[in-house]
Design an enzyme around this catalytic site. Structure first.
Site, PDB file in Angstrom:
ATOM      1  N   PRO A   5      63.221 -55.701 119.164  1.00  0.00           N
ATOM      2  CG  PRO A   5      61.683 -56.880 117.859  1.00  0.00           C
ATOM      3  CD  PRO A   5      61.798 -56.065 119.103  1.00  0.00           C
ATOM      4  CG  ASP A  22      59.533 -52.471 117.973  1.00  0.00           C
ATOM      5  OD1 ASP A  22      59.614 -53.660 117.612  1.00  0.00           O
ATOM      6  OD2 ASP A  22      59.090 -52.119 119.078  1.00  0.00           O
ATOM      7  CG  HIS A  23      61.660 -56.645 112.311  1.00  0.00           C
ATOM      8  ND1 HIS A  23      60.546 -56.702 111.487  1.00  0.00           N
ATOM      9  CD2 HIS A  23      62.672 -57.154 111.576  1.00  0.00           C
ATOM     10  CE1 HIS A  23      60.879 -57.223 110.329  1.00  0.00           C
ATOM     11  NE2 HIS A  23      62.168 -57.500 110.342  1.00  0.00           N
ATOM     12  NE  ARG A  24      58.471 -55.247 119.948  1.00  0.00           N
ATOM     13  CZ  ARG A  24      58.470 -54.755 121.187  1.00  0.00           C
ATOM     14  NH1 ARG A  24      58.092 -55.507 122.204  1.00  0.00           N
ATOM     15  NH2 ARG A  24      58.863 -53.521 121.424  1.00  0.00           N
ATOM     16  CB  VAL A  25      55.835 -51.552 115.180  1.00  0.00           C
ATOM     17  CG1 VAL A  25      54.840 -50.510 114.683  1.00  0.00           C
ATOM     18  CG2 VAL A  25      55.616 -51.819 116.665  1.00  0.00           C
TER      19      VAL A  25
END
Ligand code: CAO
Length: 428
Positions: free
Chosen positions: A222, A400-403
């Site tokens: 993402p 990275d929008h997960r991180v």
């Protein structure tokens, strides 16, 4: 009945003194007719020298780096008397060779038909052990994607092919066109020649590999991109001054080297940007790296590559600039090895020397962020009393929008911009 025979480099067209980039066999190896023995590289393409017959390698008389021409001795082979080598078996170009390279003329072969030399469906480049491994697993080597040096098929490529095939068989697993349940339309198969003249050009090995990686990264991460502008008037003046001063080492101080140094300082302040997503006991974890290996995007005639400056935190800007120049030269000459391109923790992609006002860089997974910069331009900036001409550099940070999240990314860019606007802050 068998005897030991000396095998030579066959007719390689107009080429002379070609470097041996890989020796694919060793004493004791059993090889079949047409198995590749070694790989040569010209300035345009690499090519395999195939075995002129079946036998067992007794001794290898050349090594990587040696230069050879037609007739140079390669190795000795124990061969059955009735397995007399086929004279002048032609070299074979790997599947990834540049399609415009001239193919050496195919000589007449006395004993067996020569392996096909073709552009459209050539056999992939693989050592005898990899071919035998593929045979054991029932893999058609021409369908596996080769990721090795010079377009070579590796054991891992066979394993990846098998894994992917098993995944596709598992009806519960998403198909490539159904990732995340998107259930996308399949790619249109259009005969463009119906609409006009077309030319078909093979994709370079670099383009094939980077394309597959970029597509995966774009689909699976993402991505968000934050933009920032920074006033680098003072930094550029300092850089120009350093270059004018010259000196015995005659280093060319580049903006890229300053960006890498400032990125490292910013990564130290925001460690989650210098990380990778991992998994332990089925639980996602973040792997924070204590080292700073910074990749930079380098444009080459064959496509995009990302060489890595190792331990950039321990290097001065001069050394970083020198290493970038060396790696960029190696990249353009197609000489980067896997070690030059692995282990990166963050990437800088500079289009500044070319142009542009902004772009969205794609994260170079398993890294979690990438900085892109475009061309700095003089702009009128209000200083409180008047407009002053200032040099403004556009920056884009994809993450990275997960991180990380948007606030962290904005702070990261603010920090980076503050360093670039006043480089003295790097010492703080
Ligand atoms: N703004 C304005 N000018 C810039 C600049 C910037 N941000 N960065 C560099 N320049 C200027 C330099 O001042 C230099 O000008 P002079 O020749 O007049 O001195 C010129 O551009 C060349 O700069 P450089 O020698 O520092 O080289 P570079 O950093 O521009 O390029 C490299 C090095 C390896 C980054 C480059 O060769 C390259 O491959 N760039 C493309 C990267 C890429 O493709 N990224 C996209 C990836 S996504 O597909």
């Amino acid at each position: 009945m068998s005897e030991i025979r000396e095998i030579h480099v066959p007719d390689i067209g107009d080429f002379k003194d070609l470097p041996v980039i890989e020796v694919l066999v060793k004493p004791g190896d059993k090889v079949a007719f047409d198995d590749p023995l070694l790989t040569l590289e010209s300035d345009k393409a690499s090519m395999d020298v195939p075995s002129p017959g079946a036998g067992t390698v007794v001794a290898v008389t050349i090594k990587e780096g040696d230069r050879v021409s037609k007739g140079s001795s390669i190795l000795t082979m124990q061969m059955a008397i009735d397995e007399a080598p086929v004279a002048q078996l032609p070299v074979r170009r790997p599947a990834v060779a540049d399609p415009v390279v001239d193919i050496p003329p195919q000589p007449t072969i006395a004993k067996a038909p020569a392996p096909a030399v073709s552009i459209s469906g050539p056999k992939p480049h693989a050592s005898p052990s990899v071919r035998s491994y593929a045979r054991k697993l029932g893999v058609d080597v021409s369908r596996a994607i080769a990721t090795g040096k010079g377009g070579r098929l590796l054991r891992e490529d066979i394993e990846r092919f098998v894994k992917d095939a098993l995944l596709r068989l598992d009806s519960s697993a998403p198909r490539a066109d159904q990732i995340g349940g998107l259930n996308l339309l399949s790619w249109p198969d259009i005969d463009f020649a119906k609409f006009g003249t077309v030319e078909k050009v093979a994709m370079s090995r670099i383009k094939k590999i980077s394309g597959a990686n970029l597509a995966r990264n774009w689909v699976m991460i993402p991505h968000v991109t934050n933009n920032e502008e920074v006033d680098i008037t003072e930094l550029e003046a300092f850089r120009v001054q350093l270059n004018q001063e010259g000196g015995k080492d005659s280093i060319k101080y580049t903006m890229l080297a300053f960006l890498i140094k400032a990125a490292v300082a910013t990564l130290k302040a925001f460690p989650s940007f210098n990380s990778s997503l991992g998994n332990e006991d089925g639980e996602p974890i973040l792997i924070l790296k204590q080292y700073f290996h910074i990749g930079f995007a380098a444009d080459t005639p064959n496509g995009l590559v990302v060489p890595v400056i190792r331990d950039a935190d321990q290097k001065g800007i001069g050394q970083i600039a020198t290493e970038c120049a060396e790696l960029a030269r190696k990249a353009r000459d197609g000489k980067l090895g896997p070690a030059d391109m692995s282990g990166g923790t963050f990437t800088v992609s500079s289009l500044g020397g070319i142009g542009g006002t902004g772009f969205t860089p794609i994260i170079n997974a398993p890294e979690v962020a990438i900085l892109g910069v475009t061309r700095a331009q003089i702009r009128p900036v209000w200083d409180g009393n008047a407009f002053a001409p200032r040099l403004i550099l556009p920056m884009a940070l994809s993450w990275d929008h997960r991180v990380v999240d948007g606030a962290a990314a904005a702070r990261f860019l603010q920090h980076l911009a503050a360093l670039l606007a006043d480089f003295r802050r790097i010492t703080l």
